[in-house]
Scaffold this active site. Structure first.
Site, short mmCIF file in Angstrom:
data_model
loop_
_atom_site.label_atom_id
_atom_site.label_comp_id
_atom_site.label_asym_id
_atom_site.label_seq_id
_atom_site.Cartn_x
_atom_site.Cartn_y
_atom_site.Cartn_z
N CYS A 1 0.81 -1.25 0.02
CA CYS A 1 0.11 0.09 0.18
C CYS A 1 0.93 1.23 0.15
CB CYS A 1 -0.98 -0.11 1.22
SG CYS A 1 -1.93 -1.30 1.37
C1 BEZ Z 1 0.66 -4.81 1.95
O1 BEZ Z 1 -0.09 -3.71 1.71
O2 BEZ Z 1 1.80 -4.76 1.70
C2 BEZ Z 1 0.01 -6.17 2.33
C3 BEZ Z 1 -1.12 -6.00 3.00
C4 BEZ Z 1 -1.92 -7.17 3.28
C5 BEZ Z 1 -1.20 -8.26 3.00
C6 BEZ Z 1 -0.11 -8.40 2.07
C7 BEZ Z 1 0.46 -7.33 1.97
#
Ligand code: BEZ
Length: 212
Positions: A45
């Site tokens: 994100c």
């Molecule tokens: C991320 O945004 O990095 C993420 C969020 C949930 C699971 C895996 C990655």
């Protein structure tokens, strides 16, 4: 209830990093992209939000407002935005919704319990000035989205909203387009003054009509 193309995007009021958003009023006569993030302080994100901040000018050019959403509180969004700026070299320049009560995530069916019953998946909704859903995309949490593709699709959506054309495989802005089957060859002569090529009666191509 699953939202599908052509549905009215549900209206809502929510707090964001840029103040209270009344969604339909906020969209106004623009287009909008609403996209969800599983959680604050997550690596994928962080990269996505930095990338969208860098592309803000491209969205503005197309009269598209962007808004992110994460199921955390405003105070976390504000702390996280400092990390985004530090690690991605771009300051958050669009609102990020505080959806800690999952109100918007539920309205837009962004939580897929068989994937995870708490965090949202990576949803993307493109919404038109008529407030109707024009596109939905769903990615799993572990796969970052391609926002160049989202811009490409917006180019197609905005073009096909105004002309009786469709865009072929891998089309990008400036490429030839397809005349929709509902248009006869006679009508095509006046609607597409740059001319068209009939490869098959159902497959006719013409230069992009909104380009010189
Ligand atoms: C991320 O945004 O990095 C993420 C969020 C949930 C699971 C895996 C990655």
């Amino acid at each position: 209830m699953t939202l599908t193309i052509g549905d009215i995007a549900p209206d809502f009021e929510a707090e964001s990093t840029e103040g209270t958003i009344s969604f339909h009023d906020w969209i106004g006569d623009s287009w909008a992209v609403l996209f969800s993030h599983p959680k604050d302080f997550t690596p994928v994100c962080t990269t996505e939000l930095g990338a969208v901040a860098k592309l803000k000018g491209e969205f503005d050019k197309r009269k598209v407002k962007v808004v992110g959403l994460s199921v955390d509180k405003l105070e976390d969004h504000e702390k996280w935005s400092k990390d985004i700026e530090e690690t991605q070299g771009a300051k958050l320049n669009f609102p990020l919704i505080d959806d800690h009560d999952r109100k918007v995530a539920s309205l837009y069916d962004m939580i897929h319990p068989n994937a995870d019953d708490t965090f949202t998946v990576r949803s993307v909704f493109v919404i038109g000035p008529d407030k109707k859903v024009k596109l939905t995309i769903t990615y799993p949490a572990a796969t970052g989205r391609n926002f160049d593709e989202i811009l490409r699709v917006i180019d197609s959506l905005q073009l096909t909203a105004n002309y009786q054309v469709a865009t072929p495989v891998n089309w990008k802005d400036g490429d030839d387009v397809i005349i929709v089957p509902a248009v006869s060859n006679e009508q095509a002569k006046s609607k597409f003054p740059k001319g068209f090529k009939e490869i098959k009666p159902y497959l006719r191509v013409t230069p992009q009509p909104n380009r010189n």
